[in-house]
Write a protein that holds these residues in place. Structure first.
Motif, PDB file in Angstrom:
ATOM      1  N   HIS B  91       0.764  -1.099  -0.050  1.00 15.01           N
ATOM      2  CA  HIS B  91      -0.098  -0.026   0.089  1.00 15.01           C
ATOM      3  C   HIS B  91       0.882   1.273  -0.048  1.00 15.01           C
ATOM      4  O   HIS B  91       0.413   2.180  -0.748  1.00 15.01           O
ATOM      5  CB  HIS B  91      -0.984  -0.071   1.276  1.00 15.01           C
ATOM      6  CG  HIS B  91      -1.835   1.126   1.038  1.00 15.01           C
ATOM      7  ND1 HIS B  91      -1.581   2.355   1.742  1.00 15.01           N
ATOM      8  CD2 HIS B  91      -3.102   1.251   0.503  1.00 15.01           C
ATOM      9  CE1 HIS B  91      -2.525   3.191   1.593  1.00 15.01           C
ATOM     10  NE2 HIS B  91      -3.493   2.486   0.872  1.00 15.01           N
ATOM     11  N   GLU B  92       2.101   1.256   0.913  1.00 22.31           N
ATOM     12  CA  GLU B  92       3.019   2.361   0.737  1.00 22.31           C
ATOM     13  C   GLU B  92       3.468   2.682  -0.696  1.00 22.31           C
ATOM     14  O   GLU B  92       3.666   3.843  -0.899  1.00 22.31           O
ATOM     15  CB  GLU B  92       4.037   2.158   1.842  1.00 22.31           C
ATOM     16  CG  GLU B  92       3.511   2.170   3.412  1.00 22.31           C
ATOM     17  CD  GLU B  92       2.738   3.447   3.760  1.00 22.31           C
ATOM     18  OE1 GLU B  92       1.496   3.475   3.779  1.00 22.31           O
ATOM     19  OE2 GLU B  92       3.510   4.534   4.085  1.00 22.31           O
ATOM     20  N   LEU B  93       3.826   1.626  -1.218  1.00 23.29           N
ATOM     21  CA  LEU B  93       4.238   1.829  -2.532  1.00 23.29           C
ATOM     22  C   LEU B  93       3.380   2.113  -3.750  1.00 23.29           C
ATOM     23  O   LEU B  93       3.636   3.320  -4.641  1.00 23.29           O
ATOM     24  CB  LEU B  93       5.073   0.632  -2.957  1.00 23.29           C
ATOM     25  CG  LEU B  93       6.137   0.127  -2.639  1.00 23.29           C
ATOM     26  CD1 LEU B  93       6.615  -1.267  -2.870  1.00 23.29           C
ATOM     27  CD2 LEU B  93       7.391   1.039  -3.009  1.00 23.29           C
ATOM     28  N   GLU B  94       2.029   1.853  -3.354  1.00 26.89           N
ATOM     29  CA  GLU B  94       0.873   2.285  -4.397  1.00 26.89           C
ATOM     30  C   GLU B  94       0.851   3.793  -4.340  1.00 26.89           C
ATOM     31  O   GLU B  94       0.625   4.789  -5.034  1.00 26.89           O
ATOM     32  CB  GLU B  94      -0.341   1.457  -4.055  1.00 26.89           C
ATOM     33  CG  GLU B  94      -0.408   0.252  -5.106  1.00 26.89           C
ATOM     34  CD  GLU B  94      -1.562  -0.550  -4.360  1.00 26.89           C
ATOM     35  OE1 GLU B  94      -2.630  -0.011  -3.890  1.00 26.89           O
ATOM     36  OE2 GLU B  94      -1.507  -1.606  -4.320  1.00 26.89           O
ATOM     37  N   THR B  95       0.656   4.219  -2.948  1.00 29.62           N
ATOM     38  CA  THR B  95       0.256   5.566  -2.621  1.00 29.62           C
ATOM     39  C   THR B  95       1.540   6.603  -2.940  1.00 29.62           C
ATOM     40  O   THR B  95       1.426   7.620  -2.751  1.00 29.62           O
ATOM     41  CB  THR B  95      -0.399   5.687  -1.287  1.00 29.62           C
ATOM     42  OG1 THR B  95       0.727   4.981  -0.198  1.00 29.62           O
ATOM     43  CG2 THR B  95      -1.608   5.071  -1.165  1.00 29.62           C
ATOM     44  N   GLY B  96       2.759   5.890  -3.003  1.00 28.74           N
ATOM     45  CA  GLY B  96       3.938   6.572  -3.258  1.00 28.74           C
ATOM     46  C   GLY B  96       4.841   7.213  -1.991  1.00 28.74           C
ATOM     47  O   GLY B  96       5.556   8.051  -1.976  1.00 28.74           O
ATOM     48  N   HIS B  97       4.335   6.798  -0.943  1.00 28.37           N
ATOM     49  CA  HIS B  97       4.851   7.213   0.502  1.00 28.37           C
ATOM     50  C   HIS B  97       6.159   6.846   0.461  1.00 28.37           C
ATOM     51  O   HIS B  97       7.105   7.436   1.105  1.00 28.37           O
ATOM     52  CB  HIS B  97       4.109   6.745   1.782  1.00 28.37           C
ATOM     53  CG  HIS B  97       2.927   7.495   2.047  1.00 28.37           C
ATOM     54  ND1 HIS B  97       1.670   7.093   2.113  1.00 28.37           N
ATOM     55  CD2 HIS B  97       2.597   8.893   2.102  1.00 28.37           C
ATOM     56  CE1 HIS B  97       0.876   7.898   2.054  1.00 28.37           C
ATOM     57  NE2 HIS B  97       1.382   9.013   2.316  1.00 28.37           N
ATOM     58  N   LEU B  98       6.342   5.350  -0.359  1.00 32.57           N
ATOM     59  CA  LEU B  98       7.665   4.862  -0.236  1.00 32.57           C
ATOM     60  C   LEU B  98       8.138   4.544  -1.716  1.00 32.57           C
ATOM     61  O   LEU B  98       7.184   4.249  -2.513  1.00 32.57           O
ATOM     62  CB  LEU B  98       7.658   3.571   0.572  1.00 32.57           C
ATOM     63  CG  LEU B  98       7.983   3.680   1.985  1.00 32.57           C
ATOM     64  CD1 LEU B  98       7.728   2.385   2.697  1.00 32.57           C
ATOM     65  CD2 LEU B  98       9.320   4.150   2.392  1.00 32.57           C
ATOM     66  N   THR B  99       9.242   4.760  -2.200  1.00 31.64           N
ATOM     67  CA  THR B  99       9.710   4.077  -3.471  1.00 31.64           C
ATOM     68  C   THR B  99      10.679   3.183  -3.435  1.00 31.64           C
ATOM     69  O   THR B  99      11.230   2.669  -2.483  1.00 31.64           O
ATOM     70  CB  THR B  99      10.633   5.412  -4.156  1.00 31.64           C
ATOM     71  OG1 THR B  99      11.532   5.411  -3.311  1.00 31.64           O
ATOM     72  CG2 THR B  99       9.684   6.635  -4.195  1.00 31.64           C
ATOM     73  N   PRO B 100      10.434   2.192  -4.383  1.00 32.24           N
ATOM     74  CA  PRO B 100      11.295   1.016  -4.279  1.00 32.24           C
ATOM     75  C   PRO B 100      12.917   1.138  -4.042  1.00 32.24           C
ATOM     76  O   PRO B 100      13.410   0.389  -3.274  1.00 32.24           O
ATOM     77  CB  PRO B 100      11.418   0.458  -5.800  1.00 32.24           C
ATOM     78  CG  PRO B 100      10.034   0.856  -6.369  1.00 32.24           C
ATOM     79  CD  PRO B 100       9.967   2.374  -5.610  1.00 32.24           C
ATOM     80  N   HIS B 101      13.376   2.553  -4.287  1.00 33.02           N
ATOM     81  CA  HIS B 101      14.756   2.945  -4.065  1.00 33.02           C
ATOM     82  C   HIS B 101      14.842   3.002  -2.419  1.00 33.02           C
ATOM     83  O   HIS B 101      15.890   2.184  -2.166  1.00 33.02           O
ATOM     84  CB  HIS B 101      14.983   4.089  -4.796  1.00 33.02           C
ATOM     85  CG  HIS B 101      16.319   4.576  -4.195  1.00 33.02           C
ATOM     86  ND1 HIS B 101      17.681   3.990  -4.577  1.00 33.02           N
ATOM     87  CD2 HIS B 101      16.613   5.706  -3.498  1.00 33.02           C
ATOM     88  CE1 HIS B 101      18.525   4.707  -4.354  1.00 33.02           C
ATOM     89  NE2 HIS B 101      18.088   5.671  -3.289  1.00 33.02           N
ATOM     90  N   TYR B 102      13.916   3.615  -1.753  1.00 31.61           N
ATOM     91  CA  TYR B 102      14.183   3.438  -0.359  1.00 31.61           C
ATOM     92  C   TYR B 102      13.994   2.250   0.481  1.00 31.61           C
ATOM     93  O   TYR B 102      14.406   2.191   1.283  1.00 31.61           O
ATOM     94  CB  TYR B 102      13.011   4.439   0.280  1.00 31.61           C
ATOM     95  CG  TYR B 102      13.379   5.921   0.027  1.00 31.61           C
ATOM     96  CD1 TYR B 102      14.525   6.434  -0.549  1.00 31.61           C
ATOM     97  CD2 TYR B 102      12.357   6.979   0.130  1.00 31.61           C
ATOM     98  CE1 TYR B 102      14.853   7.727  -0.766  1.00 31.61           C
ATOM     99  CE2 TYR B 102      12.558   8.180   0.170  1.00 31.61           C
ATOM    100  CZ  TYR B 102      13.852   8.476  -0.426  1.00 31.61           C
ATOM    101  OH  TYR B 102      14.164  10.010  -0.708  1.00 31.61           O
ATOM    102  N   LEU B 103      13.299   1.373  -0.359  1.00 32.70           N
ATOM    103  CA  LEU B 103      12.778   0.005   0.249  1.00 32.70           C
ATOM    104  C   LEU B 103      13.897  -0.813  -0.086  1.00 32.70           C
ATOM    105  O   LEU B 103      13.796  -1.950   0.448  1.00 32.70           O
ATOM    106  CB  LEU B 103      11.751  -0.481  -0.576  1.00 32.70           C
ATOM    107  CG  LEU B 103      10.698  -1.268   0.552  1.00 32.70           C
ATOM    108  CD1 LEU B 103      10.299  -0.293   1.543  1.00 32.70           C
ATOM    109  CD2 LEU B 103       9.212  -1.559  -0.379  1.00 32.70           C
TER     110      LEU B 103
END
Lengths: 229, 481
Positions: B91-103
């Motif tokens: 969900h955080e990725l979908e909403t753009g709170h997190l990006t794969p880079h940070y993850l």
């Protein structure tokens, strides 16, 4: 005292050399207290790490514990050279050369420091009365360095000075660990601490942390004091 | 056969270590999230294996009745949190709170944290235990700052600095214990082994041990969030991703308590000048009262439950400090708190995603707008407040009655503190969950299975405390003195 001590050095001498080096660490901790420029704090920190390096070399020699030379090398190379250089670079990048901010005044901090040293020496000499003289005095002086490092951390607002305080605290710990003869894992622990310090320094560098956040910094204030917590 | 048990114990550290190495080089997030879950499942299975048979203690490894409780709980909550984490992260990725880079390193750090905690739990060596706690701290620091916002960086900086000081003081305490042990056990590894230390506790230097324990209590107490070294805890819980709030509260605080308990056993067995129990009980009471009062002033939902964790750590420290039946109550409280608090954080995480905010003023009427999440939150808060028929009622009841028999004043104070906290939680919960729903709501796919699982166990224990659990905890309690 130590089975491995060479006959060339009488017991009293080896004791006093260890004590002189440990005492020098305490003195340098005091020197760090009254610096009012950040770059000076960093230089004193480098000096302290170098003294620690020699103290550890001495311990490695009298305890005939060659693995301690690794710890000494870490102190002399990493903590006395690499980290100070990195910190100088951070100071330059963030433009915080002249910032002097102690919570209490410097003289008051020094007084508190003297009190802490007296306290730790009284406490440790009393409680460790049955330990060997070398370990006892080493631990007493090491506790002084640790407490002075903590004092530095709470009285300075600047992130770089806080790192200096923490590293000074850690120098005290390494002194205590190497002074406790034959303690296992000392080398591993000193490596772990170096990683931790690298972590902290990199963190400051990446996130440009200037100050402890509870200070008046308008950009910080704007960002999240408006939000209710 | 005992070799197999030995391997199972080692596996609780090796599995997450291997998983961490694999996850470090793996791009994307879908597959890593699955590997994370799989590794956590394997770890808990390895830990469960130890129930059947346990290896004899070696110089590095020690599995006894005490740490097996922590190890199982760690594995179980680690596994369910990895399930929750997968849906939360999606969900955080979908909403753009997190990006794969940070993850990138999130899942690897999760497993590194499990390595650190399990290492601290299974080792027979003081130095390695210290190392494990440091490792777990560093990996969680990285995860707390993952959102890269000012607030989350502040939180992880505070956590890093306070955590480092705590860890440094704990090491000084460890050195003092070694100095006390050296004249009796000789230099080297022997003087850092639990089994050796406890066996030869009587002749150890009492003064050195006493001073050492004070440093250890402050040092590891920082990690456990005991007042006044708690300042990092609310920030780290509120600003980090919610799965990390769940594991911080559910696991890491327990590991720190475990470390303190080990040293308490050592002191109790020696002729140390101070009584470690009194120190723990007083610290616990102070934490309880401080957190209970602070609960009334919270505006951020995750921050509020973080203070509730401080409150419960206070109760747990108090329980172990009082000793006797209190030890049984403390273990039960710890287990129930871990399960309930992580379940609450699972609900709260989804609630914050559904509402797009963590501000309690903007969240109302959850039972109407999101019935499933709303009611699980109601159940979670009821459980954490200690209402019957949930398990925390059982442990708090046991604690208050057993304390009353020995020190009535302390029992009254404890009861007052708990009531104070209950008041704050119930007031907040009513506002959050009932009434007219607040506007604004995002679609989310919540994973409710872990929540039901946790609350189900808490409910079952509350309704009928299994005899084997009580016997087991009594046995451990006797070890703790």
């Amino acid at each position: 005292m130590t089975n491995a001590m060479t006959s060339l050095i009488p017991a009293a001498t080896s004791l006093s050399i260890a004590n002189v080096l440990a005492g020098a660490l305490v003195l340098v901790s005091f020197m760090m207290m009254y610096q009012d420029r950040i770059s000076a704090v960093i230089n004193v920190l480098a000096l302290q790490a170098a003294i620690l390096g020699f103290a550890v070399i001495w311990q490695a020699y009298i305890q005939a514990a060659p693995e301690l030379y690794i710890t000494a090398a870490l102190a002399l190379g990493f903590k006395a050279v690499v980290i100070p250089l990195a910190l100088h670079r951070i100071v330059e990048k963030l433009g915080i050369h002249r910032e002097v901010e102690t919570v209490a005044g410097i003289s008051l901090t020094m007084l508190a420091g003297i009190g802490l040293v007296a306290l730790s020496i009284v406490v440790m000499l009393h409680t460790a009365a049955h330990a060997e003289a070398l370990a006892r005095e080493d631990v007493a002086l090491a506790l002084s360095v640790i407490l002075l490092g903590m004092l530095m951390m709470v009285t300075r607002r600047n992130a770089v000075s806080q790192i200096a305080g923490f590293m000074s605290l850690e120098n005290g710990l390494i002194l205590a660990a190497t002074g406790a003869q034959g303690m296992p894992l000392v080398v591993e622990i000193s490596v772990a601490f170096s990683v931790l310090i690298a972590f902290i320094v990199i963190g400051v560098f990446l996130f440009r942390i200037r100050e402890r956040f509870d200070t008046v910094d308008s950009t910080v204030l704007d960002a999240f004091r408006g939000r209710l917590r | 056969m005992s070799n197999f048990a030995h391997d199972a114990a080692i596996a609780t550290v090796v599995i997450p270590a291997v998983a961490a190495a694999v996850l470090t080089v793996m791009p994307g997030w879908r597959l890593p999230a699955r590997i994370n879950t799989l590794a956590s499942l394997l770890t808990v299975l390895a830990a469960a294996q130890l129930l059947l048979q346990r290896p004899p203690p070696t110089s590095l490894l020690l599995i006894d009745d005490l740490n097996i409780v922590f190890l199982l709980l760690n594995g179980f909550v680690g596994f369910t949190t990895s399930l929750f984490s997968a849906s939360y992260i999606a969900h955080e990725l979908e909403t753009g709170h997190l990006t794969p880079h940070y993850l990138r390193f999130y899942h690897a750090m999760y497993q590194v944290m499990m390595v650190g905690m399990n290492l601290a739990l299974i080792t027979n060596n003081l130095g390695l235990m210290w190392f494990g706690v440091e490792l777990a701290t560093l990996s969680t620091v990285m995860m707390v700052g993952i959102y890269r916002t000012e607030a989350s960086i502040e939180a992880s900086w505070k956590y890093l600095i306070l955590g480092s000081v705590g860890i440094a003081l704990a090491l000084f305490g460890t050195i003092l214990v070694y100095l006390a042990a050296k004249p009796v056990l000789g230099t080297g590894m022997a003087a850092m082994q639990w089994t050796n230390l406890v066996q030869h506790a009587a002749p150890l230097d009492p003064d050195l041990l006493s001073i050492g324990f004070i440093f250890l209590l402050i040092g590891y107490g920082t990690k456990a969030g005991l007042v006044p070294m708690h300042a990092w805890l609310p920030d780290a819980h509120a600003e980090g991703p919610t799965p990390i709030s769940a594991v911080l509260s559910g696991l890491l605080l327990n590991v720190a308590i475990y470390a303190i308990l080990r040293f308490k056993v050592l002191l109790a067995a020696s002729s140390a000048a101070i009584e470690p129990g009194i120190l723990m009980a007083v610290t616990g009471l102070i934490s309880l009262f401080f957190a209970a009062i602070m609960l009334y002033r919270r505006r951020d939902i995750k921050r509020m439950f973080a203070y509730s964790s401080i409150e419960h750590m206070g109760i747990i420290a108090f329980a172990f400090g009082v000793g006797g039946l209190g030890n049984v109550a403390g273990l039960l409280q710890m287990m129930m708190h871990s399960l309930t608090k992580s379940a609450i954080f699972f609900s709260v995480g989804h609630v914050a995603q559904a509402k797009g905010t963590q501000q309690m003023a903007e969240i109302r009427g959850l039972t109407t707008s999101h019935p499933l999440l709303g009611w699980t939150l109601v159940a979670g808060v009821a459980a954490i407040s200690g209402f019957p028929p949930f398990g925390i009622f059982t442990s708090e009841f046991l604690l208050i009655t057993s304390t009353f028999a020995r020190a009535p004043i302390l029992a009254v104070l404890l009861g007052l503190g708990i009531l104070l906290a209950v008041g704050a939680l119930v007031v907040r919960m009513t506002a959050l969950c009932f009434g007219e729903p607040s506007p604004g709501s995002n679609a989310i796919t919540a994973s409710t299975m872990p929540i039901f699982l946790h609350l189900g166990i808490v409910l079952a224990v509350g309704i009928a405390l299994p005899t084997f659990l009580y016997d087991w905890f009594s046995h451990v309690g006797a070890l703790l003195g």
